[in-house]
Design an enzyme around this catalytic site. Structure first.
Site, PDB file in Angstrom:
ATOM      1  N   SER A 102       0.815  -1.210   0.000  1.00  0.00           N
ATOM      2  CA  SER A 102       0.000   0.000   0.000  1.00  0.00           C
ATOM      3  C   SER A 102       0.854   1.268   0.000  1.00  0.00           C
ATOM      4  O   SER A 102       1.618   1.518  -0.915  1.00  0.00           O
ATOM      5  CB  SER A 102      -0.963  -0.045   1.189  1.00  0.00           C
ATOM      6  OG  SER A 102      -1.918   0.980   1.117  1.00  0.00           O
ATOM      7  N   ASP A 241      -2.299   6.400  -3.583  1.00  0.00           N
ATOM      8  CA  ASP A 241      -1.160   5.784  -2.901  1.00  0.00           C
ATOM      9  C   ASP A 241      -0.611   4.654  -3.771  1.00  0.00           C
ATOM     10  O   ASP A 241      -1.023   4.482  -4.922  1.00  0.00           O
ATOM     11  CB  ASP A 241      -1.543   5.296  -1.506  1.00  0.00           C
ATOM     12  CG  ASP A 241      -2.530   4.142  -1.525  1.00  0.00           C
ATOM     13  OD1 ASP A 241      -3.240   3.998  -2.537  1.00  0.00           O
ATOM     14  OD2 ASP A 241      -2.606   3.389  -0.538  1.00  0.00           O
ATOM     15  N   ASP A 243      -0.890   1.454  -4.084  1.00  0.00           N
ATOM     16  CA  ASP A 243      -1.753   0.468  -4.736  1.00  0.00           C
ATOM     17  C   ASP A 243      -3.096   1.059  -5.148  1.00  0.00           C
ATOM     18  O   ASP A 243      -4.001   0.331  -5.546  1.00  0.00           O
ATOM     19  CB  ASP A 243      -1.949  -0.759  -3.844  1.00  0.00           C
ATOM     20  CG  ASP A 243      -2.775  -0.478  -2.596  1.00  0.00           C
ATOM     21  OD1 ASP A 243      -2.811   0.683  -2.145  1.00  0.00           O
ATOM     22  OD2 ASP A 243      -3.377  -1.425  -2.062  1.00  0.00           O
ATOM     23  N   ASP A 245      -5.692   2.386  -3.705  1.00  0.00           N
ATOM     24  CA  ASP A 245      -6.981   2.213  -3.028  1.00  0.00           C
ATOM     25  C   ASP A 245      -7.267   3.385  -2.093  1.00  0.00           C
ATOM     26  O   ASP A 245      -8.235   3.376  -1.342  1.00  0.00           O
ATOM     27  CB  ASP A 245      -7.040   0.891  -2.261  1.00  0.00           C
ATOM     28  CG  ASP A 245      -6.050   0.796  -1.109  1.00  0.00           C
ATOM     29  OD1 ASP A 245      -5.214   1.715  -0.950  1.00  0.00           O
ATOM     30  OD2 ASP A 245      -6.109  -0.206  -0.363  1.00  0.00           O
TER      31      ASP A 245
END
Length: 445
Positions: A102, A241, A243, A245
């Site tokens: 993440s 960010d 990834d 999400d």
């Protein structure tokens, strides 16, 4: 039951140590693959990743693990976490895997697992997989080993999906947007989707090299986005960010708009259109009290959960809400996605700005947040929140803030720290309360 490998969002850690070695990734693939071998059909797993250098290593190890138990592997390359969830469901796969840590630096990585419905795994599934990781997993006979293939059009499939969530009567023509992809998983799909909708784009964070993901850029470092918006005289800035999400927005003045303001904006628009389910939204205990007061004034409710988008989603599904998220920018719009989706959330925010025909600073500033202070206290062992002296100080602080603020104290789910957060109408009082509790925790440890 205590977890050995899974944390609040999959398995995560420093690469080439502990749970983030190639050997462990292969074991996860074997255990998870065997767990989802249900029925007589050919089984399939979708594997995506962000742009970390270690993604190559973990992708190959997971592929070996899954194929060794007889599961076919579909590789989609660098893709946002929500894209992997969407593709898992649309391709009728038995499960999905996202290799990402993440918003963490490049030297961390993680493994997030999704079921065939595109949702993150239940506690029961995770515990069963943990048990299998440390046990003996039955391998497939030689003739039944899985195959692997790469899907070349996965990026286009997700772009088409994301664009379909934007109102068909609107376009982004004439809107100058700075998009910051954090040198992460969305570095191709987010700019492409926005460009196809007509935006005049300025792109930053779109040159990943395996080591620069989230490095002073992206939703956790919005300073770069703010500077770019001012420098290019843009109408708005969007930061994702690693990834993708998570979403943070910057208005035309360079001011950061957090998840609380964005959720309030989306909820207001959906309520106006008669499509807001549940009569409000779901957020965590960390969302500002100003959001709660604002929603109440609009006749809308707020359900609070423990920290983590997983808890938010569980409450949304249980109570029938379709908007929820976190102050940090995880925004879940369950009409479209089974997890947080930064690009889809951004498109809903942009739709509100388009419809209003007003500057982002006016449209997105929904309420004045109460002064909020968060401090962390590191500890090396024990349970300091169970200390009687600490309990007494916390009880006194709650009494002092009653009716004028809130107090949230919790151990971190990812590192050995106690997080102490307070908010209230009086910033001096908030600071005194937080410092007093932090001092008590330090004394206890």
């Amino acid at each position: 039951m205590a977890r050995k490998y899974f944390g609040t969002d999959g398995i995560r850690g420093l690469t080439n140590t502990g749970a983030m070695t190639a050997e462990m990734a292969m074991k996860v693939g074997m255990a998870a693959g065997r767990h989802f071998l249900r029925g007589e059909h050919r089984h399939r797993v979708v594997i995506g990743k962000d742009t970390r250098l270690s993604g190559y290593m973990l992708e190959s190890a997971l592929q070996a693990g899954f194929t060794s138990v007889g599961m076919d592997v579909t590789l989609v390359g660098p893709m946002p976490t929500p894209a992997v969830a969407m593709l898992t469901k649309s391709m009728r796969a038995d499960m999905g895997v996202m290799i990402s840590a993440s918003h963490n630096p490049f030297f961390d990585n993680g493994i997030k697992l999704f079921g065939p419905d595109g949702y993150k795994l239940s506690d029961e599934d995770e515990l069963a997989i943990e048990a299998a990781i440390d046990g003996d997993v039955a391998l497939a006979p030689s003739g039944e080993i899985g195959r692997a293939k790469r899907i070349d059009d996965a990026r286009g499939r997700y772009i088409h999906f994301a664009k379909s969530t934007f109102p068909s009567d609107l376009r982004l023509d004439g809107m100058k947007i700075v998009v910051d992809c954090a040198n992460g998983a969305a570095y191709q799909v987010a700019p492409e989707a926005l460009w196809e909708l007509g935006a005049d784009l300025v792109q930053i964070g779109v040159n990943p090299n395996g080591l620069n993901i989230n490095d002073k850029i992206g939703s956790t470092h919005p300073e770069a986005l703010s500077a770019a918006v001012i420098a290019h005289q843009a109408d708005i800035g969007i930061a994702l960010d690693g990834d993708a999400d998570r979403l943070i927005v910057v208005d035309e003045k360079g001011r950061v708009i957090d998840g609380d303001q964005l959720m309030a904006t989306i909820a207001a628009g959906w309520a106006r259109a008669g499509r807001l389910a549940g009569g409000g939204l779901v957020a965590t205990v960390m969302s500002n009290l100003g959001l709660e007061r604002h929603l109440k004034a609009q006749g809308l409710g707020l359900i609070r959960t423990a920290v983590g988008d997983r808890h938010v989603l569980e409450a949304m599904r249980r109570r029938g809400y379709n908007v929820g998220g976190e102050q940090s920018g995880h925004i879940i719009l369950s009409d479209y996605a089974t997890t947080g989706d930064g690009l889809v959330a951004a498109l809903q925010v942009l739709a509100e700005v388009c419809r209003a025909g007003a500057p982002a600073s006016e449209v997105l500033h929904r309420f004045d947040p109460l002064p909020q202070l968060l401090k962390n206290v590191r500890f090396s062992g024990g349970k300091p929140l169970e200390n009687e002296a600490v309990k007494t100080v916390i009880a006194e602080a709650e009494t002092e803030l009653a009716g004028r603020g809130r107090l949230v104290i919790r151990p971190s789910g990812t590192e050995p720290v106690i997080r102490v957060m307070a908010e209230g109408d009086d910033p001096a009082q908030v600071e005194r309360v937080v410092d007093r509790i932090c001092d008590a925790v330090r004394a206890a440890v």
